[in-house]
Design a protein around this motif. Structure first.
Motif, mmCIF file in Angstrom:
data_model
loop_
_atom_site.group_PDB
_atom_site.id
_atom_site.type_symbol
_atom_site.label_atom_id
_atom_site.label_comp_id
_atom_site.label_asym_id
_atom_site.label_seq_id
_atom_site.Cartn_x
_atom_site.Cartn_y
_atom_site.Cartn_z
ATOM 1 N N LYS A 43 1.169 7.960 -2.050
ATOM 2 C CA LYS A 43 1.849 6.708 -2.394
ATOM 3 C C LYS A 43 3.267 6.676 -1.832
ATOM 4 C CE LYS A 43 1.246 4.928 -6.523
ATOM 5 N NZ LYS A 43 0.695 3.600 -6.169
ATOM 6 N N GLU B 291 3.937 2.700 -1.494
ATOM 7 C CA GLU B 291 3.262 1.842 -2.453
ATOM 8 C C GLU B 291 3.801 2.060 -3.862
ATOM 9 O OE1 GLU B 291 -0.710 0.101 -1.988
ATOM 10 O OE2 GLU B 291 -1.289 1.657 -3.414
ATOM 11 N N TRP B 292 5.069 1.759 -4.025
ATOM 12 C CA TRP B 292 5.696 1.716 -5.344
ATOM 13 C C TRP B 292 6.343 0.344 -5.493
ATOM 14 C CZ3 TRP B 292 4.104 5.628 -8.127
ATOM 15 C CH2 TRP B 292 3.905 6.888 -7.541
ATOM 16 N N SER C 292 3.417 0.856 -8.710
ATOM 17 C CA SER C 292 1.962 0.992 -8.651
ATOM 18 C C SER C 292 1.234 -0.304 -8.955
ATOM 19 C CB SER C 292 1.498 2.066 -9.644
ATOM 20 O OG SER C 292 1.894 3.342 -9.234
ATOM 21 N N LYS D 224 1.461 -3.393 -8.138
ATOM 22 C CA LYS D 224 1.426 -4.555 -7.264
ATOM 23 C C LYS D 224 -0.015 -4.984 -6.997
ATOM 24 C CE LYS D 224 3.568 -2.524 -3.821
ATOM 25 N NZ LYS D 224 4.148 -2.268 -2.482
ATOM 26 N N ARG E 31 -2.504 -3.823 -3.317
ATOM 27 C CA ARG E 31 -2.311 -2.394 -3.120
ATOM 28 C C ARG E 31 -3.144 -1.882 -1.955
ATOM 29 N NH1 ARG E 31 -4.201 1.031 -8.145
ATOM 30 N NH2 ARG E 31 -2.279 0.136 -8.923
ATOM 31 N N GLN E 32 -2.646 -0.834 -1.315
ATOM 32 C CA GLN E 32 -3.377 -0.183 -0.230
ATOM 33 C C GLN E 32 -4.300 0.911 -0.769
ATOM 34 O OE1 GLN E 32 -0.788 0.808 3.339
ATOM 35 N NE2 GLN E 32 0.803 0.269 1.846
#
Length: 389
Positions: free
Chosen positions: A163, A168-169, A171, A173, A176-177
């Motif tokens: 992450k 991707e912070w 979490s 959202k 997300r990927q």
């Protein structure tokens, strides 16, 4: 392909503070009560705050936890850490797959692989052990001796590292990927059930990383004695490394079959907690040319799985140096898939990902070796195991 390679000795381990990563929320609260003398009510409140900073926002510095009073942040920093492992190597495939070689301690290294475009958005393949004891003959990881089980902390750190890397912070959202976790990396997860289950509790917590248990899959080669416990403790989805339709061949490909043959394994699948048409078991079947890829074996596979809510992943064999196997031709794989599909089973063919960086299924292997505790202490203090003159 891009590669980041850091070939250096581990830093001297002088930090004696306790890592909060890998502890569940109750354990964090208990530490705060014991170490800092907080009341039970305040400890639970502080644990919830810290949890959100660590797992929802990805913060590693207590000074940044701004909804906590400064004196308390200083106490937290005195007692605890929110670490990250050392990234020894980071490789990015031409298809976007990312492979990480992570060092958790001297002589303890494992690989994790992020695969974009898998599952809802992207999947992280995590390791549960360093090395493996199962010796599956088609798997490169199986040629590496077991060093040790990974802890819940070390499993969760693989997720946090990914992450960090994909930025991707927080979490929570929407776009997300990283949407799925698969325990399909190094090792046999069911030989490490407690740590795997605790890591799943942390990864799935709705106030943190928040990946649904239905998007977390644990793959086993057939450790029948632990399957029920895994289901009860983790509620994770189950995948079975099957690869053969008769005991004679499976004894060769997956030697654990000698202890738990197909009859026992398939009954354990029928008994796995929560199995239903909406929670199907995935059966993984690597396609080996002239070994297990005939029409007759496709028909037998369908017969074996009758009555089990299942889907079947056909995996083109990924070559590695020294292997005696070849991948089935694409036409043979498609013919096999057609038979399984006509029987009513979803039978996707897994597109090989990350082959060019050794990140594909069955290719993971590190150079970690089992060492005496005295050697590991020497490496931590002096680097590369070299004692001072």
């Amino acid at each position: 392909m891009s590669t980041t390679l850091l070939d250096r000795a581990p830093a001297v381990q002088t930090d004696q503070r306790t890592s909060l990563v890998g502890l569940n929320r109750k354990e964090i609260a208990q530490r705060l009560e014991t170490d800092l003398g907080l009341t039970n009510k305040e400890a639970r409140m502080r644990a919830r705050q810290v949890w959100g900073w660590i797992y929802n926002l990805g913060v590693t510095d207590f000074a940044e936890m701004t909804n906590i009073a400064k004196p308390m942040r200083e106490k937290l920093d005195d007692w605890y850490t929110v670490p990250r492992p050392e990234i020894i190597e980071r490789k990015v495939s031409v298809d976007g797959t990312r492979k990480y070689l992570l060092r958790f301690a001297p002589g303890v290294e494992a690989e994790a692989v992020f695969i974009p475009g898998v599952g809802r958005a992207g999947a992280l393949c995590v390791s549960s052990q360093v090395g493996c004891t199962l010796n599956c003959t088609f798997c490169h990881t199986g040629t590496q001796a077991l060093v040790r089980n990974l802890t819940a902390e070390e499993i969760v750190l693989q997720v946090l590292t990914c992450k960090d890397d994909i930025e991707e912070w927080p979490s929570g959202k929407d776009e997300r990927q990283l949407s799925n976790i698969v325990f399909m990396g190094m090792g046999e997860p069911l030989y490490n059930t407690d740590a795997v289950a605790q890591s799943i509790d942390i990864i799935s917590d709705g106030e943190g990383i928040s990946i649904s248990r239905r998007r977390i899959t644990v793959s086993t080669s057939g450790v029948v004695g632990q399957m029920q416990e895994l289901g009860e403790k983790s509620e994770a989805m189950l995948a079975i490394s099957l690869h053969a339709t008769n005991d004679e061949l499976r004894d060769v490909l997956v030697p654990i079959n000698k202890k738990w043959p197909l009859k026992d394994l398939l009954q354990a699948c029928r008994d796995y907690p929560g199995t239903s048409n909406s929670r199907r078991i995935t059966f993984e079947y690597v396609m080996l040319k002239g070994v297990n890829d005939s029409d007759a074996e496709a028909h037998e596979l369908v017969r074996l799985l009758k009555g089990i809510p299942a889907k079947i992943n056909l995996i083109p064999f990924n070559p590695w140096p020294g292997s005696d196997y070849e991948c089935s031709s694409w036409s043979r794989i498609e013919a096999f898939a057609d038979i399984v599909n006509r029987a009513g089973y979803a039978s996707p063919i897994r597109t090989p990902r990350g082959r060019d960086v050794g990140a594909a299924c069955g290719q993971l292997k590190t150079e970690s070796v089992k060492k005496r505790a005295s050697e590991l202490r020497a490496e931590a203090l002096y680097g590369n195991g070299q004692l001072p003159e």
